[in-house]
Design an enzyme around this catalytic site. Structure first.
Site, PDB file in Angstrom:
ATOM      1  N   SER A  18      16.259 -16.597 -33.120  1.00  0.00           N
ATOM      2  CA  SER A  18      17.227 -15.984 -34.008  1.00  0.00           C
ATOM      3  C   SER A  18      16.854 -14.523 -34.194  1.00  0.00           C
ATOM      4  O   SER A  18      15.691 -14.143 -34.047  1.00  0.00           O
ATOM      5  CB  SER A  18      17.158 -16.700 -35.344  1.00  0.00           C
ATOM      6  OG  SER A  18      17.725 -15.907 -36.346  1.00  0.00           O
TER       7      SER A  18
ATOM      8  N   ASP B 103      25.708 -19.838 -35.935  1.00  0.00           N
ATOM      9  CA  ASP B 103      24.358 -20.142 -35.461  1.00  0.00           C
ATOM     10  C   ASP B 103      23.494 -20.752 -36.551  1.00  0.00           C
ATOM     11  O   ASP B 103      22.606 -21.557 -36.266  1.00  0.00           O
ATOM     12  CB  ASP B 103      23.682 -18.873 -34.942  1.00  0.00           C
ATOM     13  CG  ASP B 103      24.028 -18.611 -33.492  1.00  0.00           C
ATOM     14  OD1 ASP B 103      25.077 -19.111 -33.049  1.00  0.00           O
ATOM     15  OD2 ASP B 103      23.257 -17.912 -32.812  1.00  0.00           O
TER      16      ASP B 103
ATOM     17  N   CYS C  72      30.252 -12.883 -35.844  1.00  0.00           N
ATOM     18  CA  CYS C  72      28.911 -13.440 -35.656  1.00  0.00           C
ATOM     19  C   CYS C  72      28.427 -13.402 -34.215  1.00  0.00           C
ATOM     20  O   CYS C  72      29.121 -12.929 -33.328  1.00  0.00           O
ATOM     21  CB  CYS C  72      28.847 -14.816 -36.300  1.00  0.00           C
ATOM     22  SG  CYS C  72      28.871 -14.632 -38.113  1.00  0.00           S
ATOM     23  N   ASP C  73      27.234 -13.981 -34.042  1.00  0.00           N
ATOM     24  CA  ASP C  73      26.393 -13.706 -32.876  1.00  0.00           C
ATOM     25  C   ASP C  73      27.091 -13.698 -31.517  1.00  0.00           C
ATOM     26  O   ASP C  73      27.027 -12.725 -30.788  1.00  0.00           O
ATOM     27  CB  ASP C  73      25.243 -14.722 -32.818  1.00  0.00           C
ATOM     28  CG  ASP C  73      24.391 -14.721 -34.080  1.00  0.00           C
ATOM     29  OD1 ASP C  73      24.832 -14.164 -35.096  1.00  0.00           O
ATOM     30  OD2 ASP C  73      23.288 -15.275 -34.038  1.00  0.00           O
ATOM     31  N   LYS C  74      27.675 -14.819 -31.148  1.00  0.00           N
ATOM     32  CA  LYS C  74      28.167 -14.937 -29.771  1.00  0.00           C
ATOM     33  C   LYS C  74      29.567 -14.389 -29.584  1.00  0.00           C
ATOM     34  O   LYS C  74      30.016 -14.184 -28.462  1.00  0.00           O
ATOM     35  CB  LYS C  74      28.155 -16.405 -29.346  1.00  0.00           C
ATOM     36  CG  LYS C  74      27.093 -16.760 -28.353  1.00  0.00           C
ATOM     37  CD  LYS C  74      25.731 -16.289 -28.740  1.00  0.00           C
ATOM     38  CE  LYS C  74      25.199 -17.197 -29.785  1.00  0.00           C
ATOM     39  NZ  LYS C  74      24.056 -16.821 -30.520  1.00  0.00           N
TER      40      LYS C  74
ATOM     41  N   CYS D 154      25.296 -12.754 -41.595  1.00  0.00           N
ATOM     42  CA  CYS D 154      24.055 -12.796 -42.387  1.00  0.00           C
ATOM     43  C   CYS D 154      23.354 -11.439 -42.413  1.00  0.00           C
ATOM     44  O   CYS D 154      23.266 -10.746 -41.410  1.00  0.00           O
ATOM     45  CB  CYS D 154      23.145 -13.905 -41.874  1.00  0.00           C
ATOM     46  SG  CYS D 154      23.792 -15.513 -42.367  1.00  0.00           S
TER      47      CYS D 154
HETATM   48  C1  LIG Z   1      21.669 -17.522 -37.984  1.00  0.00           C
HETATM   49  C2  LIG Z   1      21.429 -16.131 -37.442  1.00  0.00           C
HETATM   50  C3  LIG Z   1      20.743 -15.305 -38.483  1.00  0.00           C
HETATM   51  O1  LIG Z   1      22.653 -15.569 -37.129  1.00  0.00           O
HETATM   52  C4  LIG Z   1      20.695 -16.191 -36.160  1.00  0.00           C
HETATM   53  O2  LIG Z   1      21.347 -17.079 -35.321  1.00  0.00           O
HETATM   54  C5  LIG Z   1      20.533 -14.889 -35.390  1.00  0.00           C
HETATM   55  O3  LIG Z   1      20.580 -14.928 -34.173  1.00  0.00           O
HETATM   56  O4  LIG Z   1      20.302 -13.832 -35.957  1.00  0.00           O
HETATM   57 MG   LIG Z   2      21.949 -16.366 -33.371  1.00  0.00          MG
END
Ligand SMILES: CC(C)(O)[C@@H](O)C(=O)O
Ligand SMILES: [Mg+2]
Length: 555
Positions: free
Chosen positions: A469, A78, A119-121, A192
């Site tokens: 985000s 993301d 990560c996110d998705k 992150c």
């Molecule tokens: C880039 C990030 C921090 O991953 C953001 O896309 C989120 O949704 O937290």
């Molecule tokens: Mg995200």
């Protein structure tokens, strides 16, 4: 065994022959076949080390008497897709992940699945697949990135760079300072480091009972992460043996616990989309109004970034998600008899967990706030709801009334923000960025960070039918439903209209009369869909509203 369909009896000699072509021995073929759903790739920092995690998972499976069989899914970063058309593919990738896991697992008849998202998705996409397939399932993520401390003594993360861009664009930062953040904010692999979307979802896997304790918080680079992955690989064999399947765990009680923990941790607003989508797959009823009921009685115990300066490594050292749950339990806020992958109820699983640092996890008697991190707003702009991370909104902005500054895309809004055209009091409206209209419901960290980085976060609000985000802070209200492209009231806002935001009372309203709105509905045209092609075009036609989780529906 489910895998008997591909390995038992004379008719399956060709299938065994193919398994032998991979290198499996007769002995290995006889054992439970465990799909290891990896999402390794070389473009996402949260996924770049997943081969090591997967190796550890497979070691655990082998040690416990199973045969690991790895396959992959896609994964979008993301952060790298932020701020351009790439972001239109992020949320949409969630459905591809779910669908592709379904195809692989059904085609090859696995006996159980270990999911390795990060990560996110990828987390929700895999959870959707787990619910849909209803096989014995367990999750272990890649773990969060570390956060380094800046030369000014401030903990840094990806958002430090996004906000530095805002400051630089406003003329308040030199180029070499921007480079300093660029070089130091993201020190290595992992998702992150704040309570952003990836870490939110990985923590919620613990609350749902579908991952071992520590899944959300053990840093990516710690050996504890590898031991956790091995333990996860071992555990799947017990789940197969005991026939504990995904839907034994992902039921109404699990979702109740997930929403509750979400409120206490201060999770990403995206969790509202994802929990809705996962609940939909699991056949568990979901209603945004219910979220407010939970939020109203759940204290917010953590202020990780972006709400505060703590990061995932601090939450890990403070006892992690189970310690948060043990605090919530003191107020009787959890469903203790929810099932877990431990084979014991949640009440039993969290026994012994305790808070090791009350600065990071506040005691339930002295929370950051008596109510949860997220609030769902309703009103004439959002009849079906809108979502805000109230724990990351400046006090001054909890209630706000100001003139609408209307933009029909993120690009138009960001250009105006960078050009200094947004001033104190304004309510930036970004529309035609919803699931269907965007398409893909872009996440808008660039505009929100630009506003924050320019020092306007205590004076300017931003509302959108797109999303944010997990790193977004400020009065950023997203998921406005119905979206503009589907004729939601947000399509009829005019430049200068007064927008009234009242987060404590869960309201977001346009200060025009009903007659005026009816007139505008007659006079104004909803914009035609954007010209797109390929998967995202199919997606735009099939995607549901944000309040329903932006899931694909066939009718
Ligand atoms: C880039 C990030 C921090 O991953 C953001 O896309 C989120 O949704 O937290
Ligand atoms: Mg995200």
């Amino acid at each position: 065994m489910i895998s008997d369909q591909i390995k038992k009896g004379p008719e399956r000699a060709p299938h065994r022959s193919l398994l032998k072509a991979i290198g499996y021995t007769d002995n290995q073929i006889k054992k439970p076949l465990i799909g290891v759903v990896n999402s390794f790739n070389e473009i996402v920092p949260g996924h770049v080390h997943l081969q090591q995690i997967s190796r550890a998972v497979k070691d655990g499976i082998l040690a416990a008497g199973g045969t690991p069989v790895e396959f992959n899914t896609i994964a979008v970063c993301d952060g790298i897709s932020m701020g351009h058309t790439g972001m239109k593919y992020s949320l949409a990738s969630r459905e591809l992940i779910a669908d592709s896991v379904e195809c692989m697992a059904r085609a090859h008849c696995f006996d159980g699945l270990v999911f390795i998202p990060s990560c996110d998705k990828i987390v929700p996409g895999m959870l959707m697949a787990a619910a849909r397939l209803n096989l014995p399932s367990i999750f272990v993520s890649g773990g969060p990135m570390l956060s380094l401390t800046s030369d000014e003594g401030k903990a840094m993360d990806l958002n430090s760079v996004f906000e530095a861009v805002g400051a630089y664009m406003a003329g308040n930062m030199e180029e070499d300072r921007l480079s300093y953040f660029e070089d130091n904010a993201c020190p290595g692999c992992g998702s992150c480091s704040g309570m952003f979307t990836a870490n939110s979802m990985n923590c919620l896997c613990e609350a749902l009972g579908i991952a071992l304790s520590g899944n959300g918080t053990i840093p990516a680079v710690y050996a504890h992460r590898l031991r956790q992955a091995k333990a996860t690989g071992e555990r799947i064999l017990s789940l197969v043996k005991e026939n504990i399947t995904a839907l034994d765990i992902l039921n109404e009680k699990a979702f109740y616990n997930a929403f509750t923990v979400d409120m206490a941790l201060g999770c990403s607003t995206n969790s509202m989309l994802h929990l809705a989508a996962i609940a939909n797959e699991a056949g568990v009823p979901f209603d945004l109004k219910k979220v407010n009921e939970i939020s109203a009685k759940t204290p917010n115990l953590c202020h990780l970034a972006p709400a505060g300066h703590h990061h995932m490594q601090d939450l890990y050292q403070a006892g992690g998600v189970y310690a948060v749950m043990s605090e919530l339990n003191k107020k009787g806020l959890l469903e203790l008899d929810a099932n877990t992958i431990y084979g014991v109820a949640m009440g039993e699983a969290i026994k012994g967990a305790k808070v090791l640092d009350p600065n990071v996890i506040r005691p339930v008697q002295t929370p950051y706030s008596e109510t949860g991190g997220i609030a769902v707003l309703f009103g004439s702009i959002a009849p079906n709801g809108a979502v805000v991370k109230r724990s990351a909104v400046a006090k001054e902005m909890l209630t706000h009334k100001g003139p609408a500054r209307v933009f029909d895309s993120e690009e138009e809004a960001i250009a105006a923000i960078y050009a200094g055209k947004i001033t104190a009091g304004d309510v930036v409206v970004i529309r035609y960025e919803g699931p269907s209209g965007g398409p893909g419901m872009r996440e808008m960290l660039s505009p929100t960070s630009a506003i924050a980085g320019m020092g306007l976060d205590k004076q300017v609000a931003l509302i959108t039918d797109g999303r944010f985000s997990g790193a977004t802070r400020g009065a950023a209200i997203g998921h406005i439903s119905p979206e503009a492209a589907r004729g939601g009231p947000i399509a009829y806002i005019k430049e200068g209209d007064l927008v009234s935001i009242d987060i404590p009372h869960y309201r977001i309203d346009l200060e025009i009369s009903e007659e005026e709105m009816a007139k505008r509905r007659k006079d104004m045209q909803v914009k035609p869909p954007r010209e797109v092609s390929g998967y995202i075009k199919r997606y735009a036609g099939m995607v549901s509203s944000a309040d329903k989780g932006a899931v694909l529906q066939s009718e």
